[in-house]
Design an enzyme around this catalytic site. Structure first.
Site, PDB file in Angstrom:
ATOM      1  N   TRP A  27      -3.019  -2.527 -15.722  1.00 25.80           N
ATOM      2  CA  TRP A  27      -3.459  -1.896 -14.469  1.00 25.80           C
ATOM      3  C   TRP A  27      -4.379  -2.876 -13.740  1.00 25.80           C
ATOM      4  O   TRP A  27      -4.736  -3.917 -14.293  1.00 25.80           O
ATOM      5  CB  TRP A  27      -4.204  -0.582 -14.769  1.00 25.80           C
ATOM      6  N   LYS A  61       2.847 -22.468  -0.235  1.00 25.79           N
ATOM      7  CA  LYS A  61       2.228 -21.258  -0.801  1.00 25.79           C
ATOM      8  C   LYS A  61       2.740 -20.081   0.010  1.00 25.79           C
ATOM      9  O   LYS A  61       2.522 -20.013   1.222  1.00 25.79           O
ATOM     10  CB  LYS A  61       0.706 -21.369  -0.713  1.00 25.79           C
ATOM     11  N   TRP A  62       3.458 -19.175  -0.643  1.00 26.23           N
ATOM     12  CA  TRP A  62       4.081 -18.033   0.030  1.00 26.23           C
ATOM     13  C   TRP A  62       3.204 -16.802  -0.211  1.00 26.23           C
ATOM     14  O   TRP A  62       3.195 -16.246  -1.302  1.00 26.23           O
ATOM     15  CB  TRP A  62       5.483 -17.814  -0.538  1.00 26.23           C
ATOM     16  N   ASP A  63       2.483 -16.375   0.818  1.00 22.10           N
ATOM     17  CA  ASP A  63       1.533 -15.273   0.672  1.00 22.10           C
ATOM     18  C   ASP A  63       2.153 -13.965   1.173  1.00 22.10           C
ATOM     19  O   ASP A  63       3.154 -13.962   1.928  1.00 22.10           O
ATOM     20  CB  ASP A  63       0.268 -15.625   1.474  1.00 22.10           C
ATOM     21  N   ASN A  95       0.232 -10.160   2.181  1.00 22.18           N
ATOM     22  CA  ASN A  95      -1.110  -9.576   2.107  1.00 22.18           C
ATOM     23  C   ASN A  95      -1.283  -8.117   2.494  1.00 22.18           C
ATOM     24  O   ASN A  95      -2.405  -7.708   2.803  1.00 22.18           O
ATOM     25  CB  ASN A  95      -2.064 -10.416   2.954  1.00 22.18           C
ATOM     26  N   ASP A 141      -7.223 -13.456  -6.431  1.00 21.39           N
ATOM     27  CA  ASP A 141      -8.184 -13.999  -5.469  1.00 21.39           C
ATOM     28  C   ASP A 141      -9.580 -14.050  -6.071  1.00 21.39           C
ATOM     29  O   ASP A 141     -10.503 -14.561  -5.432  1.00 21.39           O
ATOM     30  CB  ASP A 141      -8.199 -13.164  -4.184  1.00 21.39           C
TER      31      ASP A 141
HETATM   32  C1  DGJ Z   1      -4.814 -14.260   0.448  1.00 19.97           C
HETATM   33  C2  DGJ Z   1      -4.648 -15.280  -0.634  1.00 19.97           C
HETATM   34  O1  DGJ Z   1      -4.686 -14.674  -1.895  1.00 19.97           O
HETATM   35  C3  DGJ Z   1      -5.723 -16.361  -0.481  1.00 19.97           C
HETATM   36  O2  DGJ Z   1      -5.604 -17.285  -1.522  1.00 19.97           O
HETATM   37  C4  DGJ Z   1      -5.582 -17.007   0.859  1.00 19.97           C
HETATM   38  O3  DGJ Z   1      -4.374 -17.714   0.930  1.00 19.97           O
HETATM   39  C5  DGJ Z   1      -5.662 -15.965   1.959  1.00 19.97           C
HETATM   40  N1  DGJ Z   1      -4.712 -14.903   1.739  1.00 19.97           N
HETATM   41  C6  DGJ Z   1      -5.403 -16.576   3.307  1.00 19.97           C
HETATM   42  O4  DGJ Z   1      -5.361 -15.646   4.284  1.00 19.97           O
END
Ligand code: DGJ
Length: 731
Positions: free
Chosen positions: A197, A477-479, A481, A549
């Site tokens: 979790w 790096k493919w984010d 969010n 993060d």
């Molecule tokens: C969230 C990611 O986890 C971070 O490492 C960073 O790339 C930020 N987004 C950037 O907006």
């Protein structure tokens, strides 16, 4: 032969190197599960499935006769179906054109062949012809005309069986798939439920609890596998621990909504199902159409949780990721996010990169903020046009400058998202996931692009190519969010709206397939506000994933520990960041931050121009150690020695051992210093008869001594102090 079929008794036996899985078919085609566990010599295990009948309360099939014990509510079934006397959570539920939802599968035929078939349109594990064997069982529901193929692939040298299924409508009327789970296992007796979790900045936290009567479910309903529950569950016998006992591990190769349910019935049977979450899911299957459910991986261990984890690690290191980078040595990177956030120009970035390059860092990654009007997180997503004014140069020029320091250059994207304040959204407001007439929730000021639509994917793909083709970019790096809300697609009719989330995943996978094909040499790192989509499906494309993060070394111990349950060290993005840590304000030593990050893909996430002379020396040393220890960490086997959940909960220790047992690396971190505590740590996985030399002190020990008597970490006080001990065999 890993798979045998006894045609007389209609029994299938699937043997891996360490486990047996047995089921049979009765005279009416009902598939009954007999056994899953450590290797057994017999295949006729039908007697194990006998259950008392309680007719009336528990209904029996129409063909049953008095006293035949054919009680569908308690019988262990191979792939359970809804509405026909099985009252447990069921794997398959189909609503017929008539509007009713009962489904009953009967075996028709089967095929056994070498190798492993593709899971069409979806990420999957792979195996060569000589590494696996596959059983396909075809069954049908006569009333609806639904034909279901169950796939079982047995790996010959790993205790792994993968499963998925395909439902095909061979009738003349449309039907609705209301639930199609990928695996169903009916076990017996007491189990603990182990799951991961979490929350943002605290992903994949290990939790273990006894399974009582009724259901225990972990699930994702956010449209992503998520920070909150990972699509991993282990069922462990109550006496099973890290090194002993029976454990069944399950992991779904899927990044969208999932559910994993263990249901302990009133007769002490234990059903486990895992697959796409049936909540908010419906799939309209027209005549002639097929639906493919994602792959579930099942690992059996009778040597504890540690052996289960090492099996997953081996499987995912060799049989999952399609990127050439899975086996290539990963560069040490520095990412500017925590160093600058949105405030930078090319000179600032180059100053960080140049400094880091002199210390041994090999790849510079430019994170968020280089495009459109992206000077904060309220604007610009979707506009993948280089902000040359902000940078002071083109992306090609910036890459050239970074390359001139002897470094590779990498770039951040968040392809699936758009800010309402962006040119893309202003031009195509209907391209986002939304429900007409309903206000849209925002997450981090952004909306989700409807990747179920080809024109949306194509537009984003082309704009990414425009950037990637005009600069020497060797890493992406493919984010991702935010999670889904108000789910709907402008491109789908009302009766298909509940397909949106799965169609989105299929669109995403198609995009990623195309991306890897076009840029096979780019190292792709996945990310989702840290580790919010850390799952085997994303690891199929990206050999590494930003684990969290939270870059604080102490918190990372818990996060990396949980992640190691099924994901290999080489997949975990781990960086040294500045102190006080930005997320926790905790101060840990540079050495400890390095020791924790070394148990991952390794890199830095700070402003290198601010390094003190002492820190510069520490970075140089860490980069050298990275190369020296790379093989044992990335290709060795992981043994968890003391976990943050053991004993007085004040220390954590883990170890990597090379396959040939000639090298081992132990890392010990003291979380909370207490006076006069005995701190002996025993190693694992060594050759008892070999002599190992401590590479720092030169002292030698027999493997048996290190494993049985251990090392003493006394005199090693101080919160968050850590130490590595590197051993090499000398005989
Ligand atoms: C969230 C990611 O986890 C971070 O490492 C960073 O790339 C930020 N987004 C950037 O907006």
């Amino acid at each position: 032969m890993p798979i045998i079929f006894d045609s007389e008794k209609k029994i299938f036996k699937l043997d891996t190197n360490e486990s047996s899985y047995v089921f049979g078919v009765n005279d009416h085609g009902l598939m009954i599960h007999y056994y899953y566990g450590a290797t057994v010599g017999d295949s006729d295990l039908a007697y194990l499935a006998a259950r008392w009948g309680l007719s009336g309360v528990q209904a029996k099939p129409h063909y049953s006769v008095a006293g035949d014990m054919l009680n569908l509510g308690t019988k262990p079934l191979e792939y359970s179906t809804f509405g026909v006397a099985d009252y447990r959570p069921t794997a398959l539920k189909i609503k017929a054109a008539s509007g009713q939802s009962a489904t009953n599968l009967a075996y028709i035929s089967h095929k056994i062949y070498k190798g492993k078939p593709d899971v069409e349109g979806m990420p999957e594990t792979h195996a060569a012809e000589n590494e696996a064997e596959t059983l396909e069982v075809l069954a049908c529901d006569e009333v609806t005309g639904a034909y279901v193929t169950l796939f079982y692939t047995v790996f010959e040298n790993l205790p792994v069986i993968t499963r998925h299924c395909i439902v095909e409508n061979r009738s003349e009327k449309a039907m609705n798939l209301e639930a199609v789970y990928s695996t169903n296992v009916d076990l017996q007796g007491d189990f603990d439920f182990i799951h991961l979790w979490g929350r943002p900045c605290f992903e994949r936290t290990f939790e273990r609890e006894p399974i009582g009567h009724g259901s225990k479910t972990v699930q994702g309903l956010r449209g992503a596998s998520s920070h909150f529950h990972n699509p991993f569950v282990a069922l462990a016998r109550p006496n099973a621990c890290e090194d002993f006992g029976e454990v069944y591990g399950f992991n779904l190769v899927y990044s969208g909504n999932f559910a994993a349910t263990a249901y302990r019935d009133s007769f002490e049977g234990l059903r486990f199902i895992m697959g796409i979450n049936h909540e908010d899911f419906n799939w309209l299957l027209e005549p002639g159409e097929k639906f493919v459910a994602p792959e579930a991986v099942m690992v059996y261990s009778d040597k504890g949780i540690g052996h289960m984890s090492r099996t997953f690690h081996k499987l995912y290191s060799k049989h999952l990721c399609k990127s050439e980078w899975m086996t290539k040595k990963r560069p040490i990177l520095i990412n500017n996010w925590e160093g600058t956030y949105f405030k930078f120009d090319a000179d600032k970035l180059c100053a960080i990169a140049e400094k880091a390059s002199t210390l041994g860092v090999e790849l510079f990654v430019l994170d968020d903020g280089w495009f459109g009007a992206r000077n904060h997180d309220r604007a610009g997503l979707g506009d993948w046009k280089v902000n040359e004014e902000k940078l002071g140069c083109t992306m090609g020029e910036l890459a050239k400058r970074i390359n001139s320091f002897g470094m590779k250059f990498g770039l951040w994207f968040e392809p699936e998202m758009v800010n309402p304040d962006s040119d893309l959204y202003r031009a195509h407001p209907d391209w986002v996931v939304h429900i007409d007439g309903r206000p849209m929730s925002v997450g981090r000021n952004q909306l989700i692009l409807d990747f179920s639509r080809k024109e949306v994917r194509d537009y984003i793909f082309d704009s990414m190519c425009e950037v990637l083709d005009n600069a020497n970019i060797e890493y992406v790096k493919w984010d991702y969010n935010r999670n889904f809300t108000e789910v709907g697609s402008a491109a789908l009719p009302p009766e298909r709206q509940k397909e949106t989330l799965h169609r989105y995943m299929l669109g995403l996978y198609e995009f990623l397939d195309k991306f890897i094909e076009r840029y096979p040499h780019i190292l792709l790192e996945g990310c989702s506000s840290g580790g919010g989509r850390f799952d085997p499906a994303m690891l199929y494309y990206s050999p590494q994933f930003w684990t969290s993060d939270c870059s604080d070394a102490a918190e990372r111990l818990f996060i990396q520990h949980g992640t190691s349950m099924c994901y290999p060290t080489a997949t975990m993005g781990a960086h040294v960041s500045a102190v006080p840590n930005h997320q926790t304000k905790r101060i840990t030593s540079f050495e400890t931050r390095g020791n924790v990050a070394l148990s991952g893909t390794f890199g830095y996430e700070l402003d290198a121009t601010k390094f003190t002379d002492e820190e510069c020396e520490a970075v140089k040393k860490q980069c050298e150690e990275y190369h020296k220890l790379y093989d044992v960490i990335h290709y060795g086997e992981l043994y968890r020695l003391i976990t943050p959940f053991d004993g007085d909960r004040t220390a954590y220790a883990w170890e990597f051992v090379s396959e040939d047992k000639n090298e081992a690396l132990l890392t010990y971190v003291l979380l909370y210093s207490r006076p006069r505590v005995r701190r002996t740590v025993c190693l694992k996985g060594l050759d008892p008869n070999k002599t190992y030399r401590d590479e720092e002190t030169g002292r030698t020990y027999k493997g048996s001594t290190l494993m049985n008597a251990g090392l003493n970490f006394i005199g090693f006080e101080g919160d968050y102090n850590s130490k590595k001990v590197h051993f090499k065999a000398i005989d």
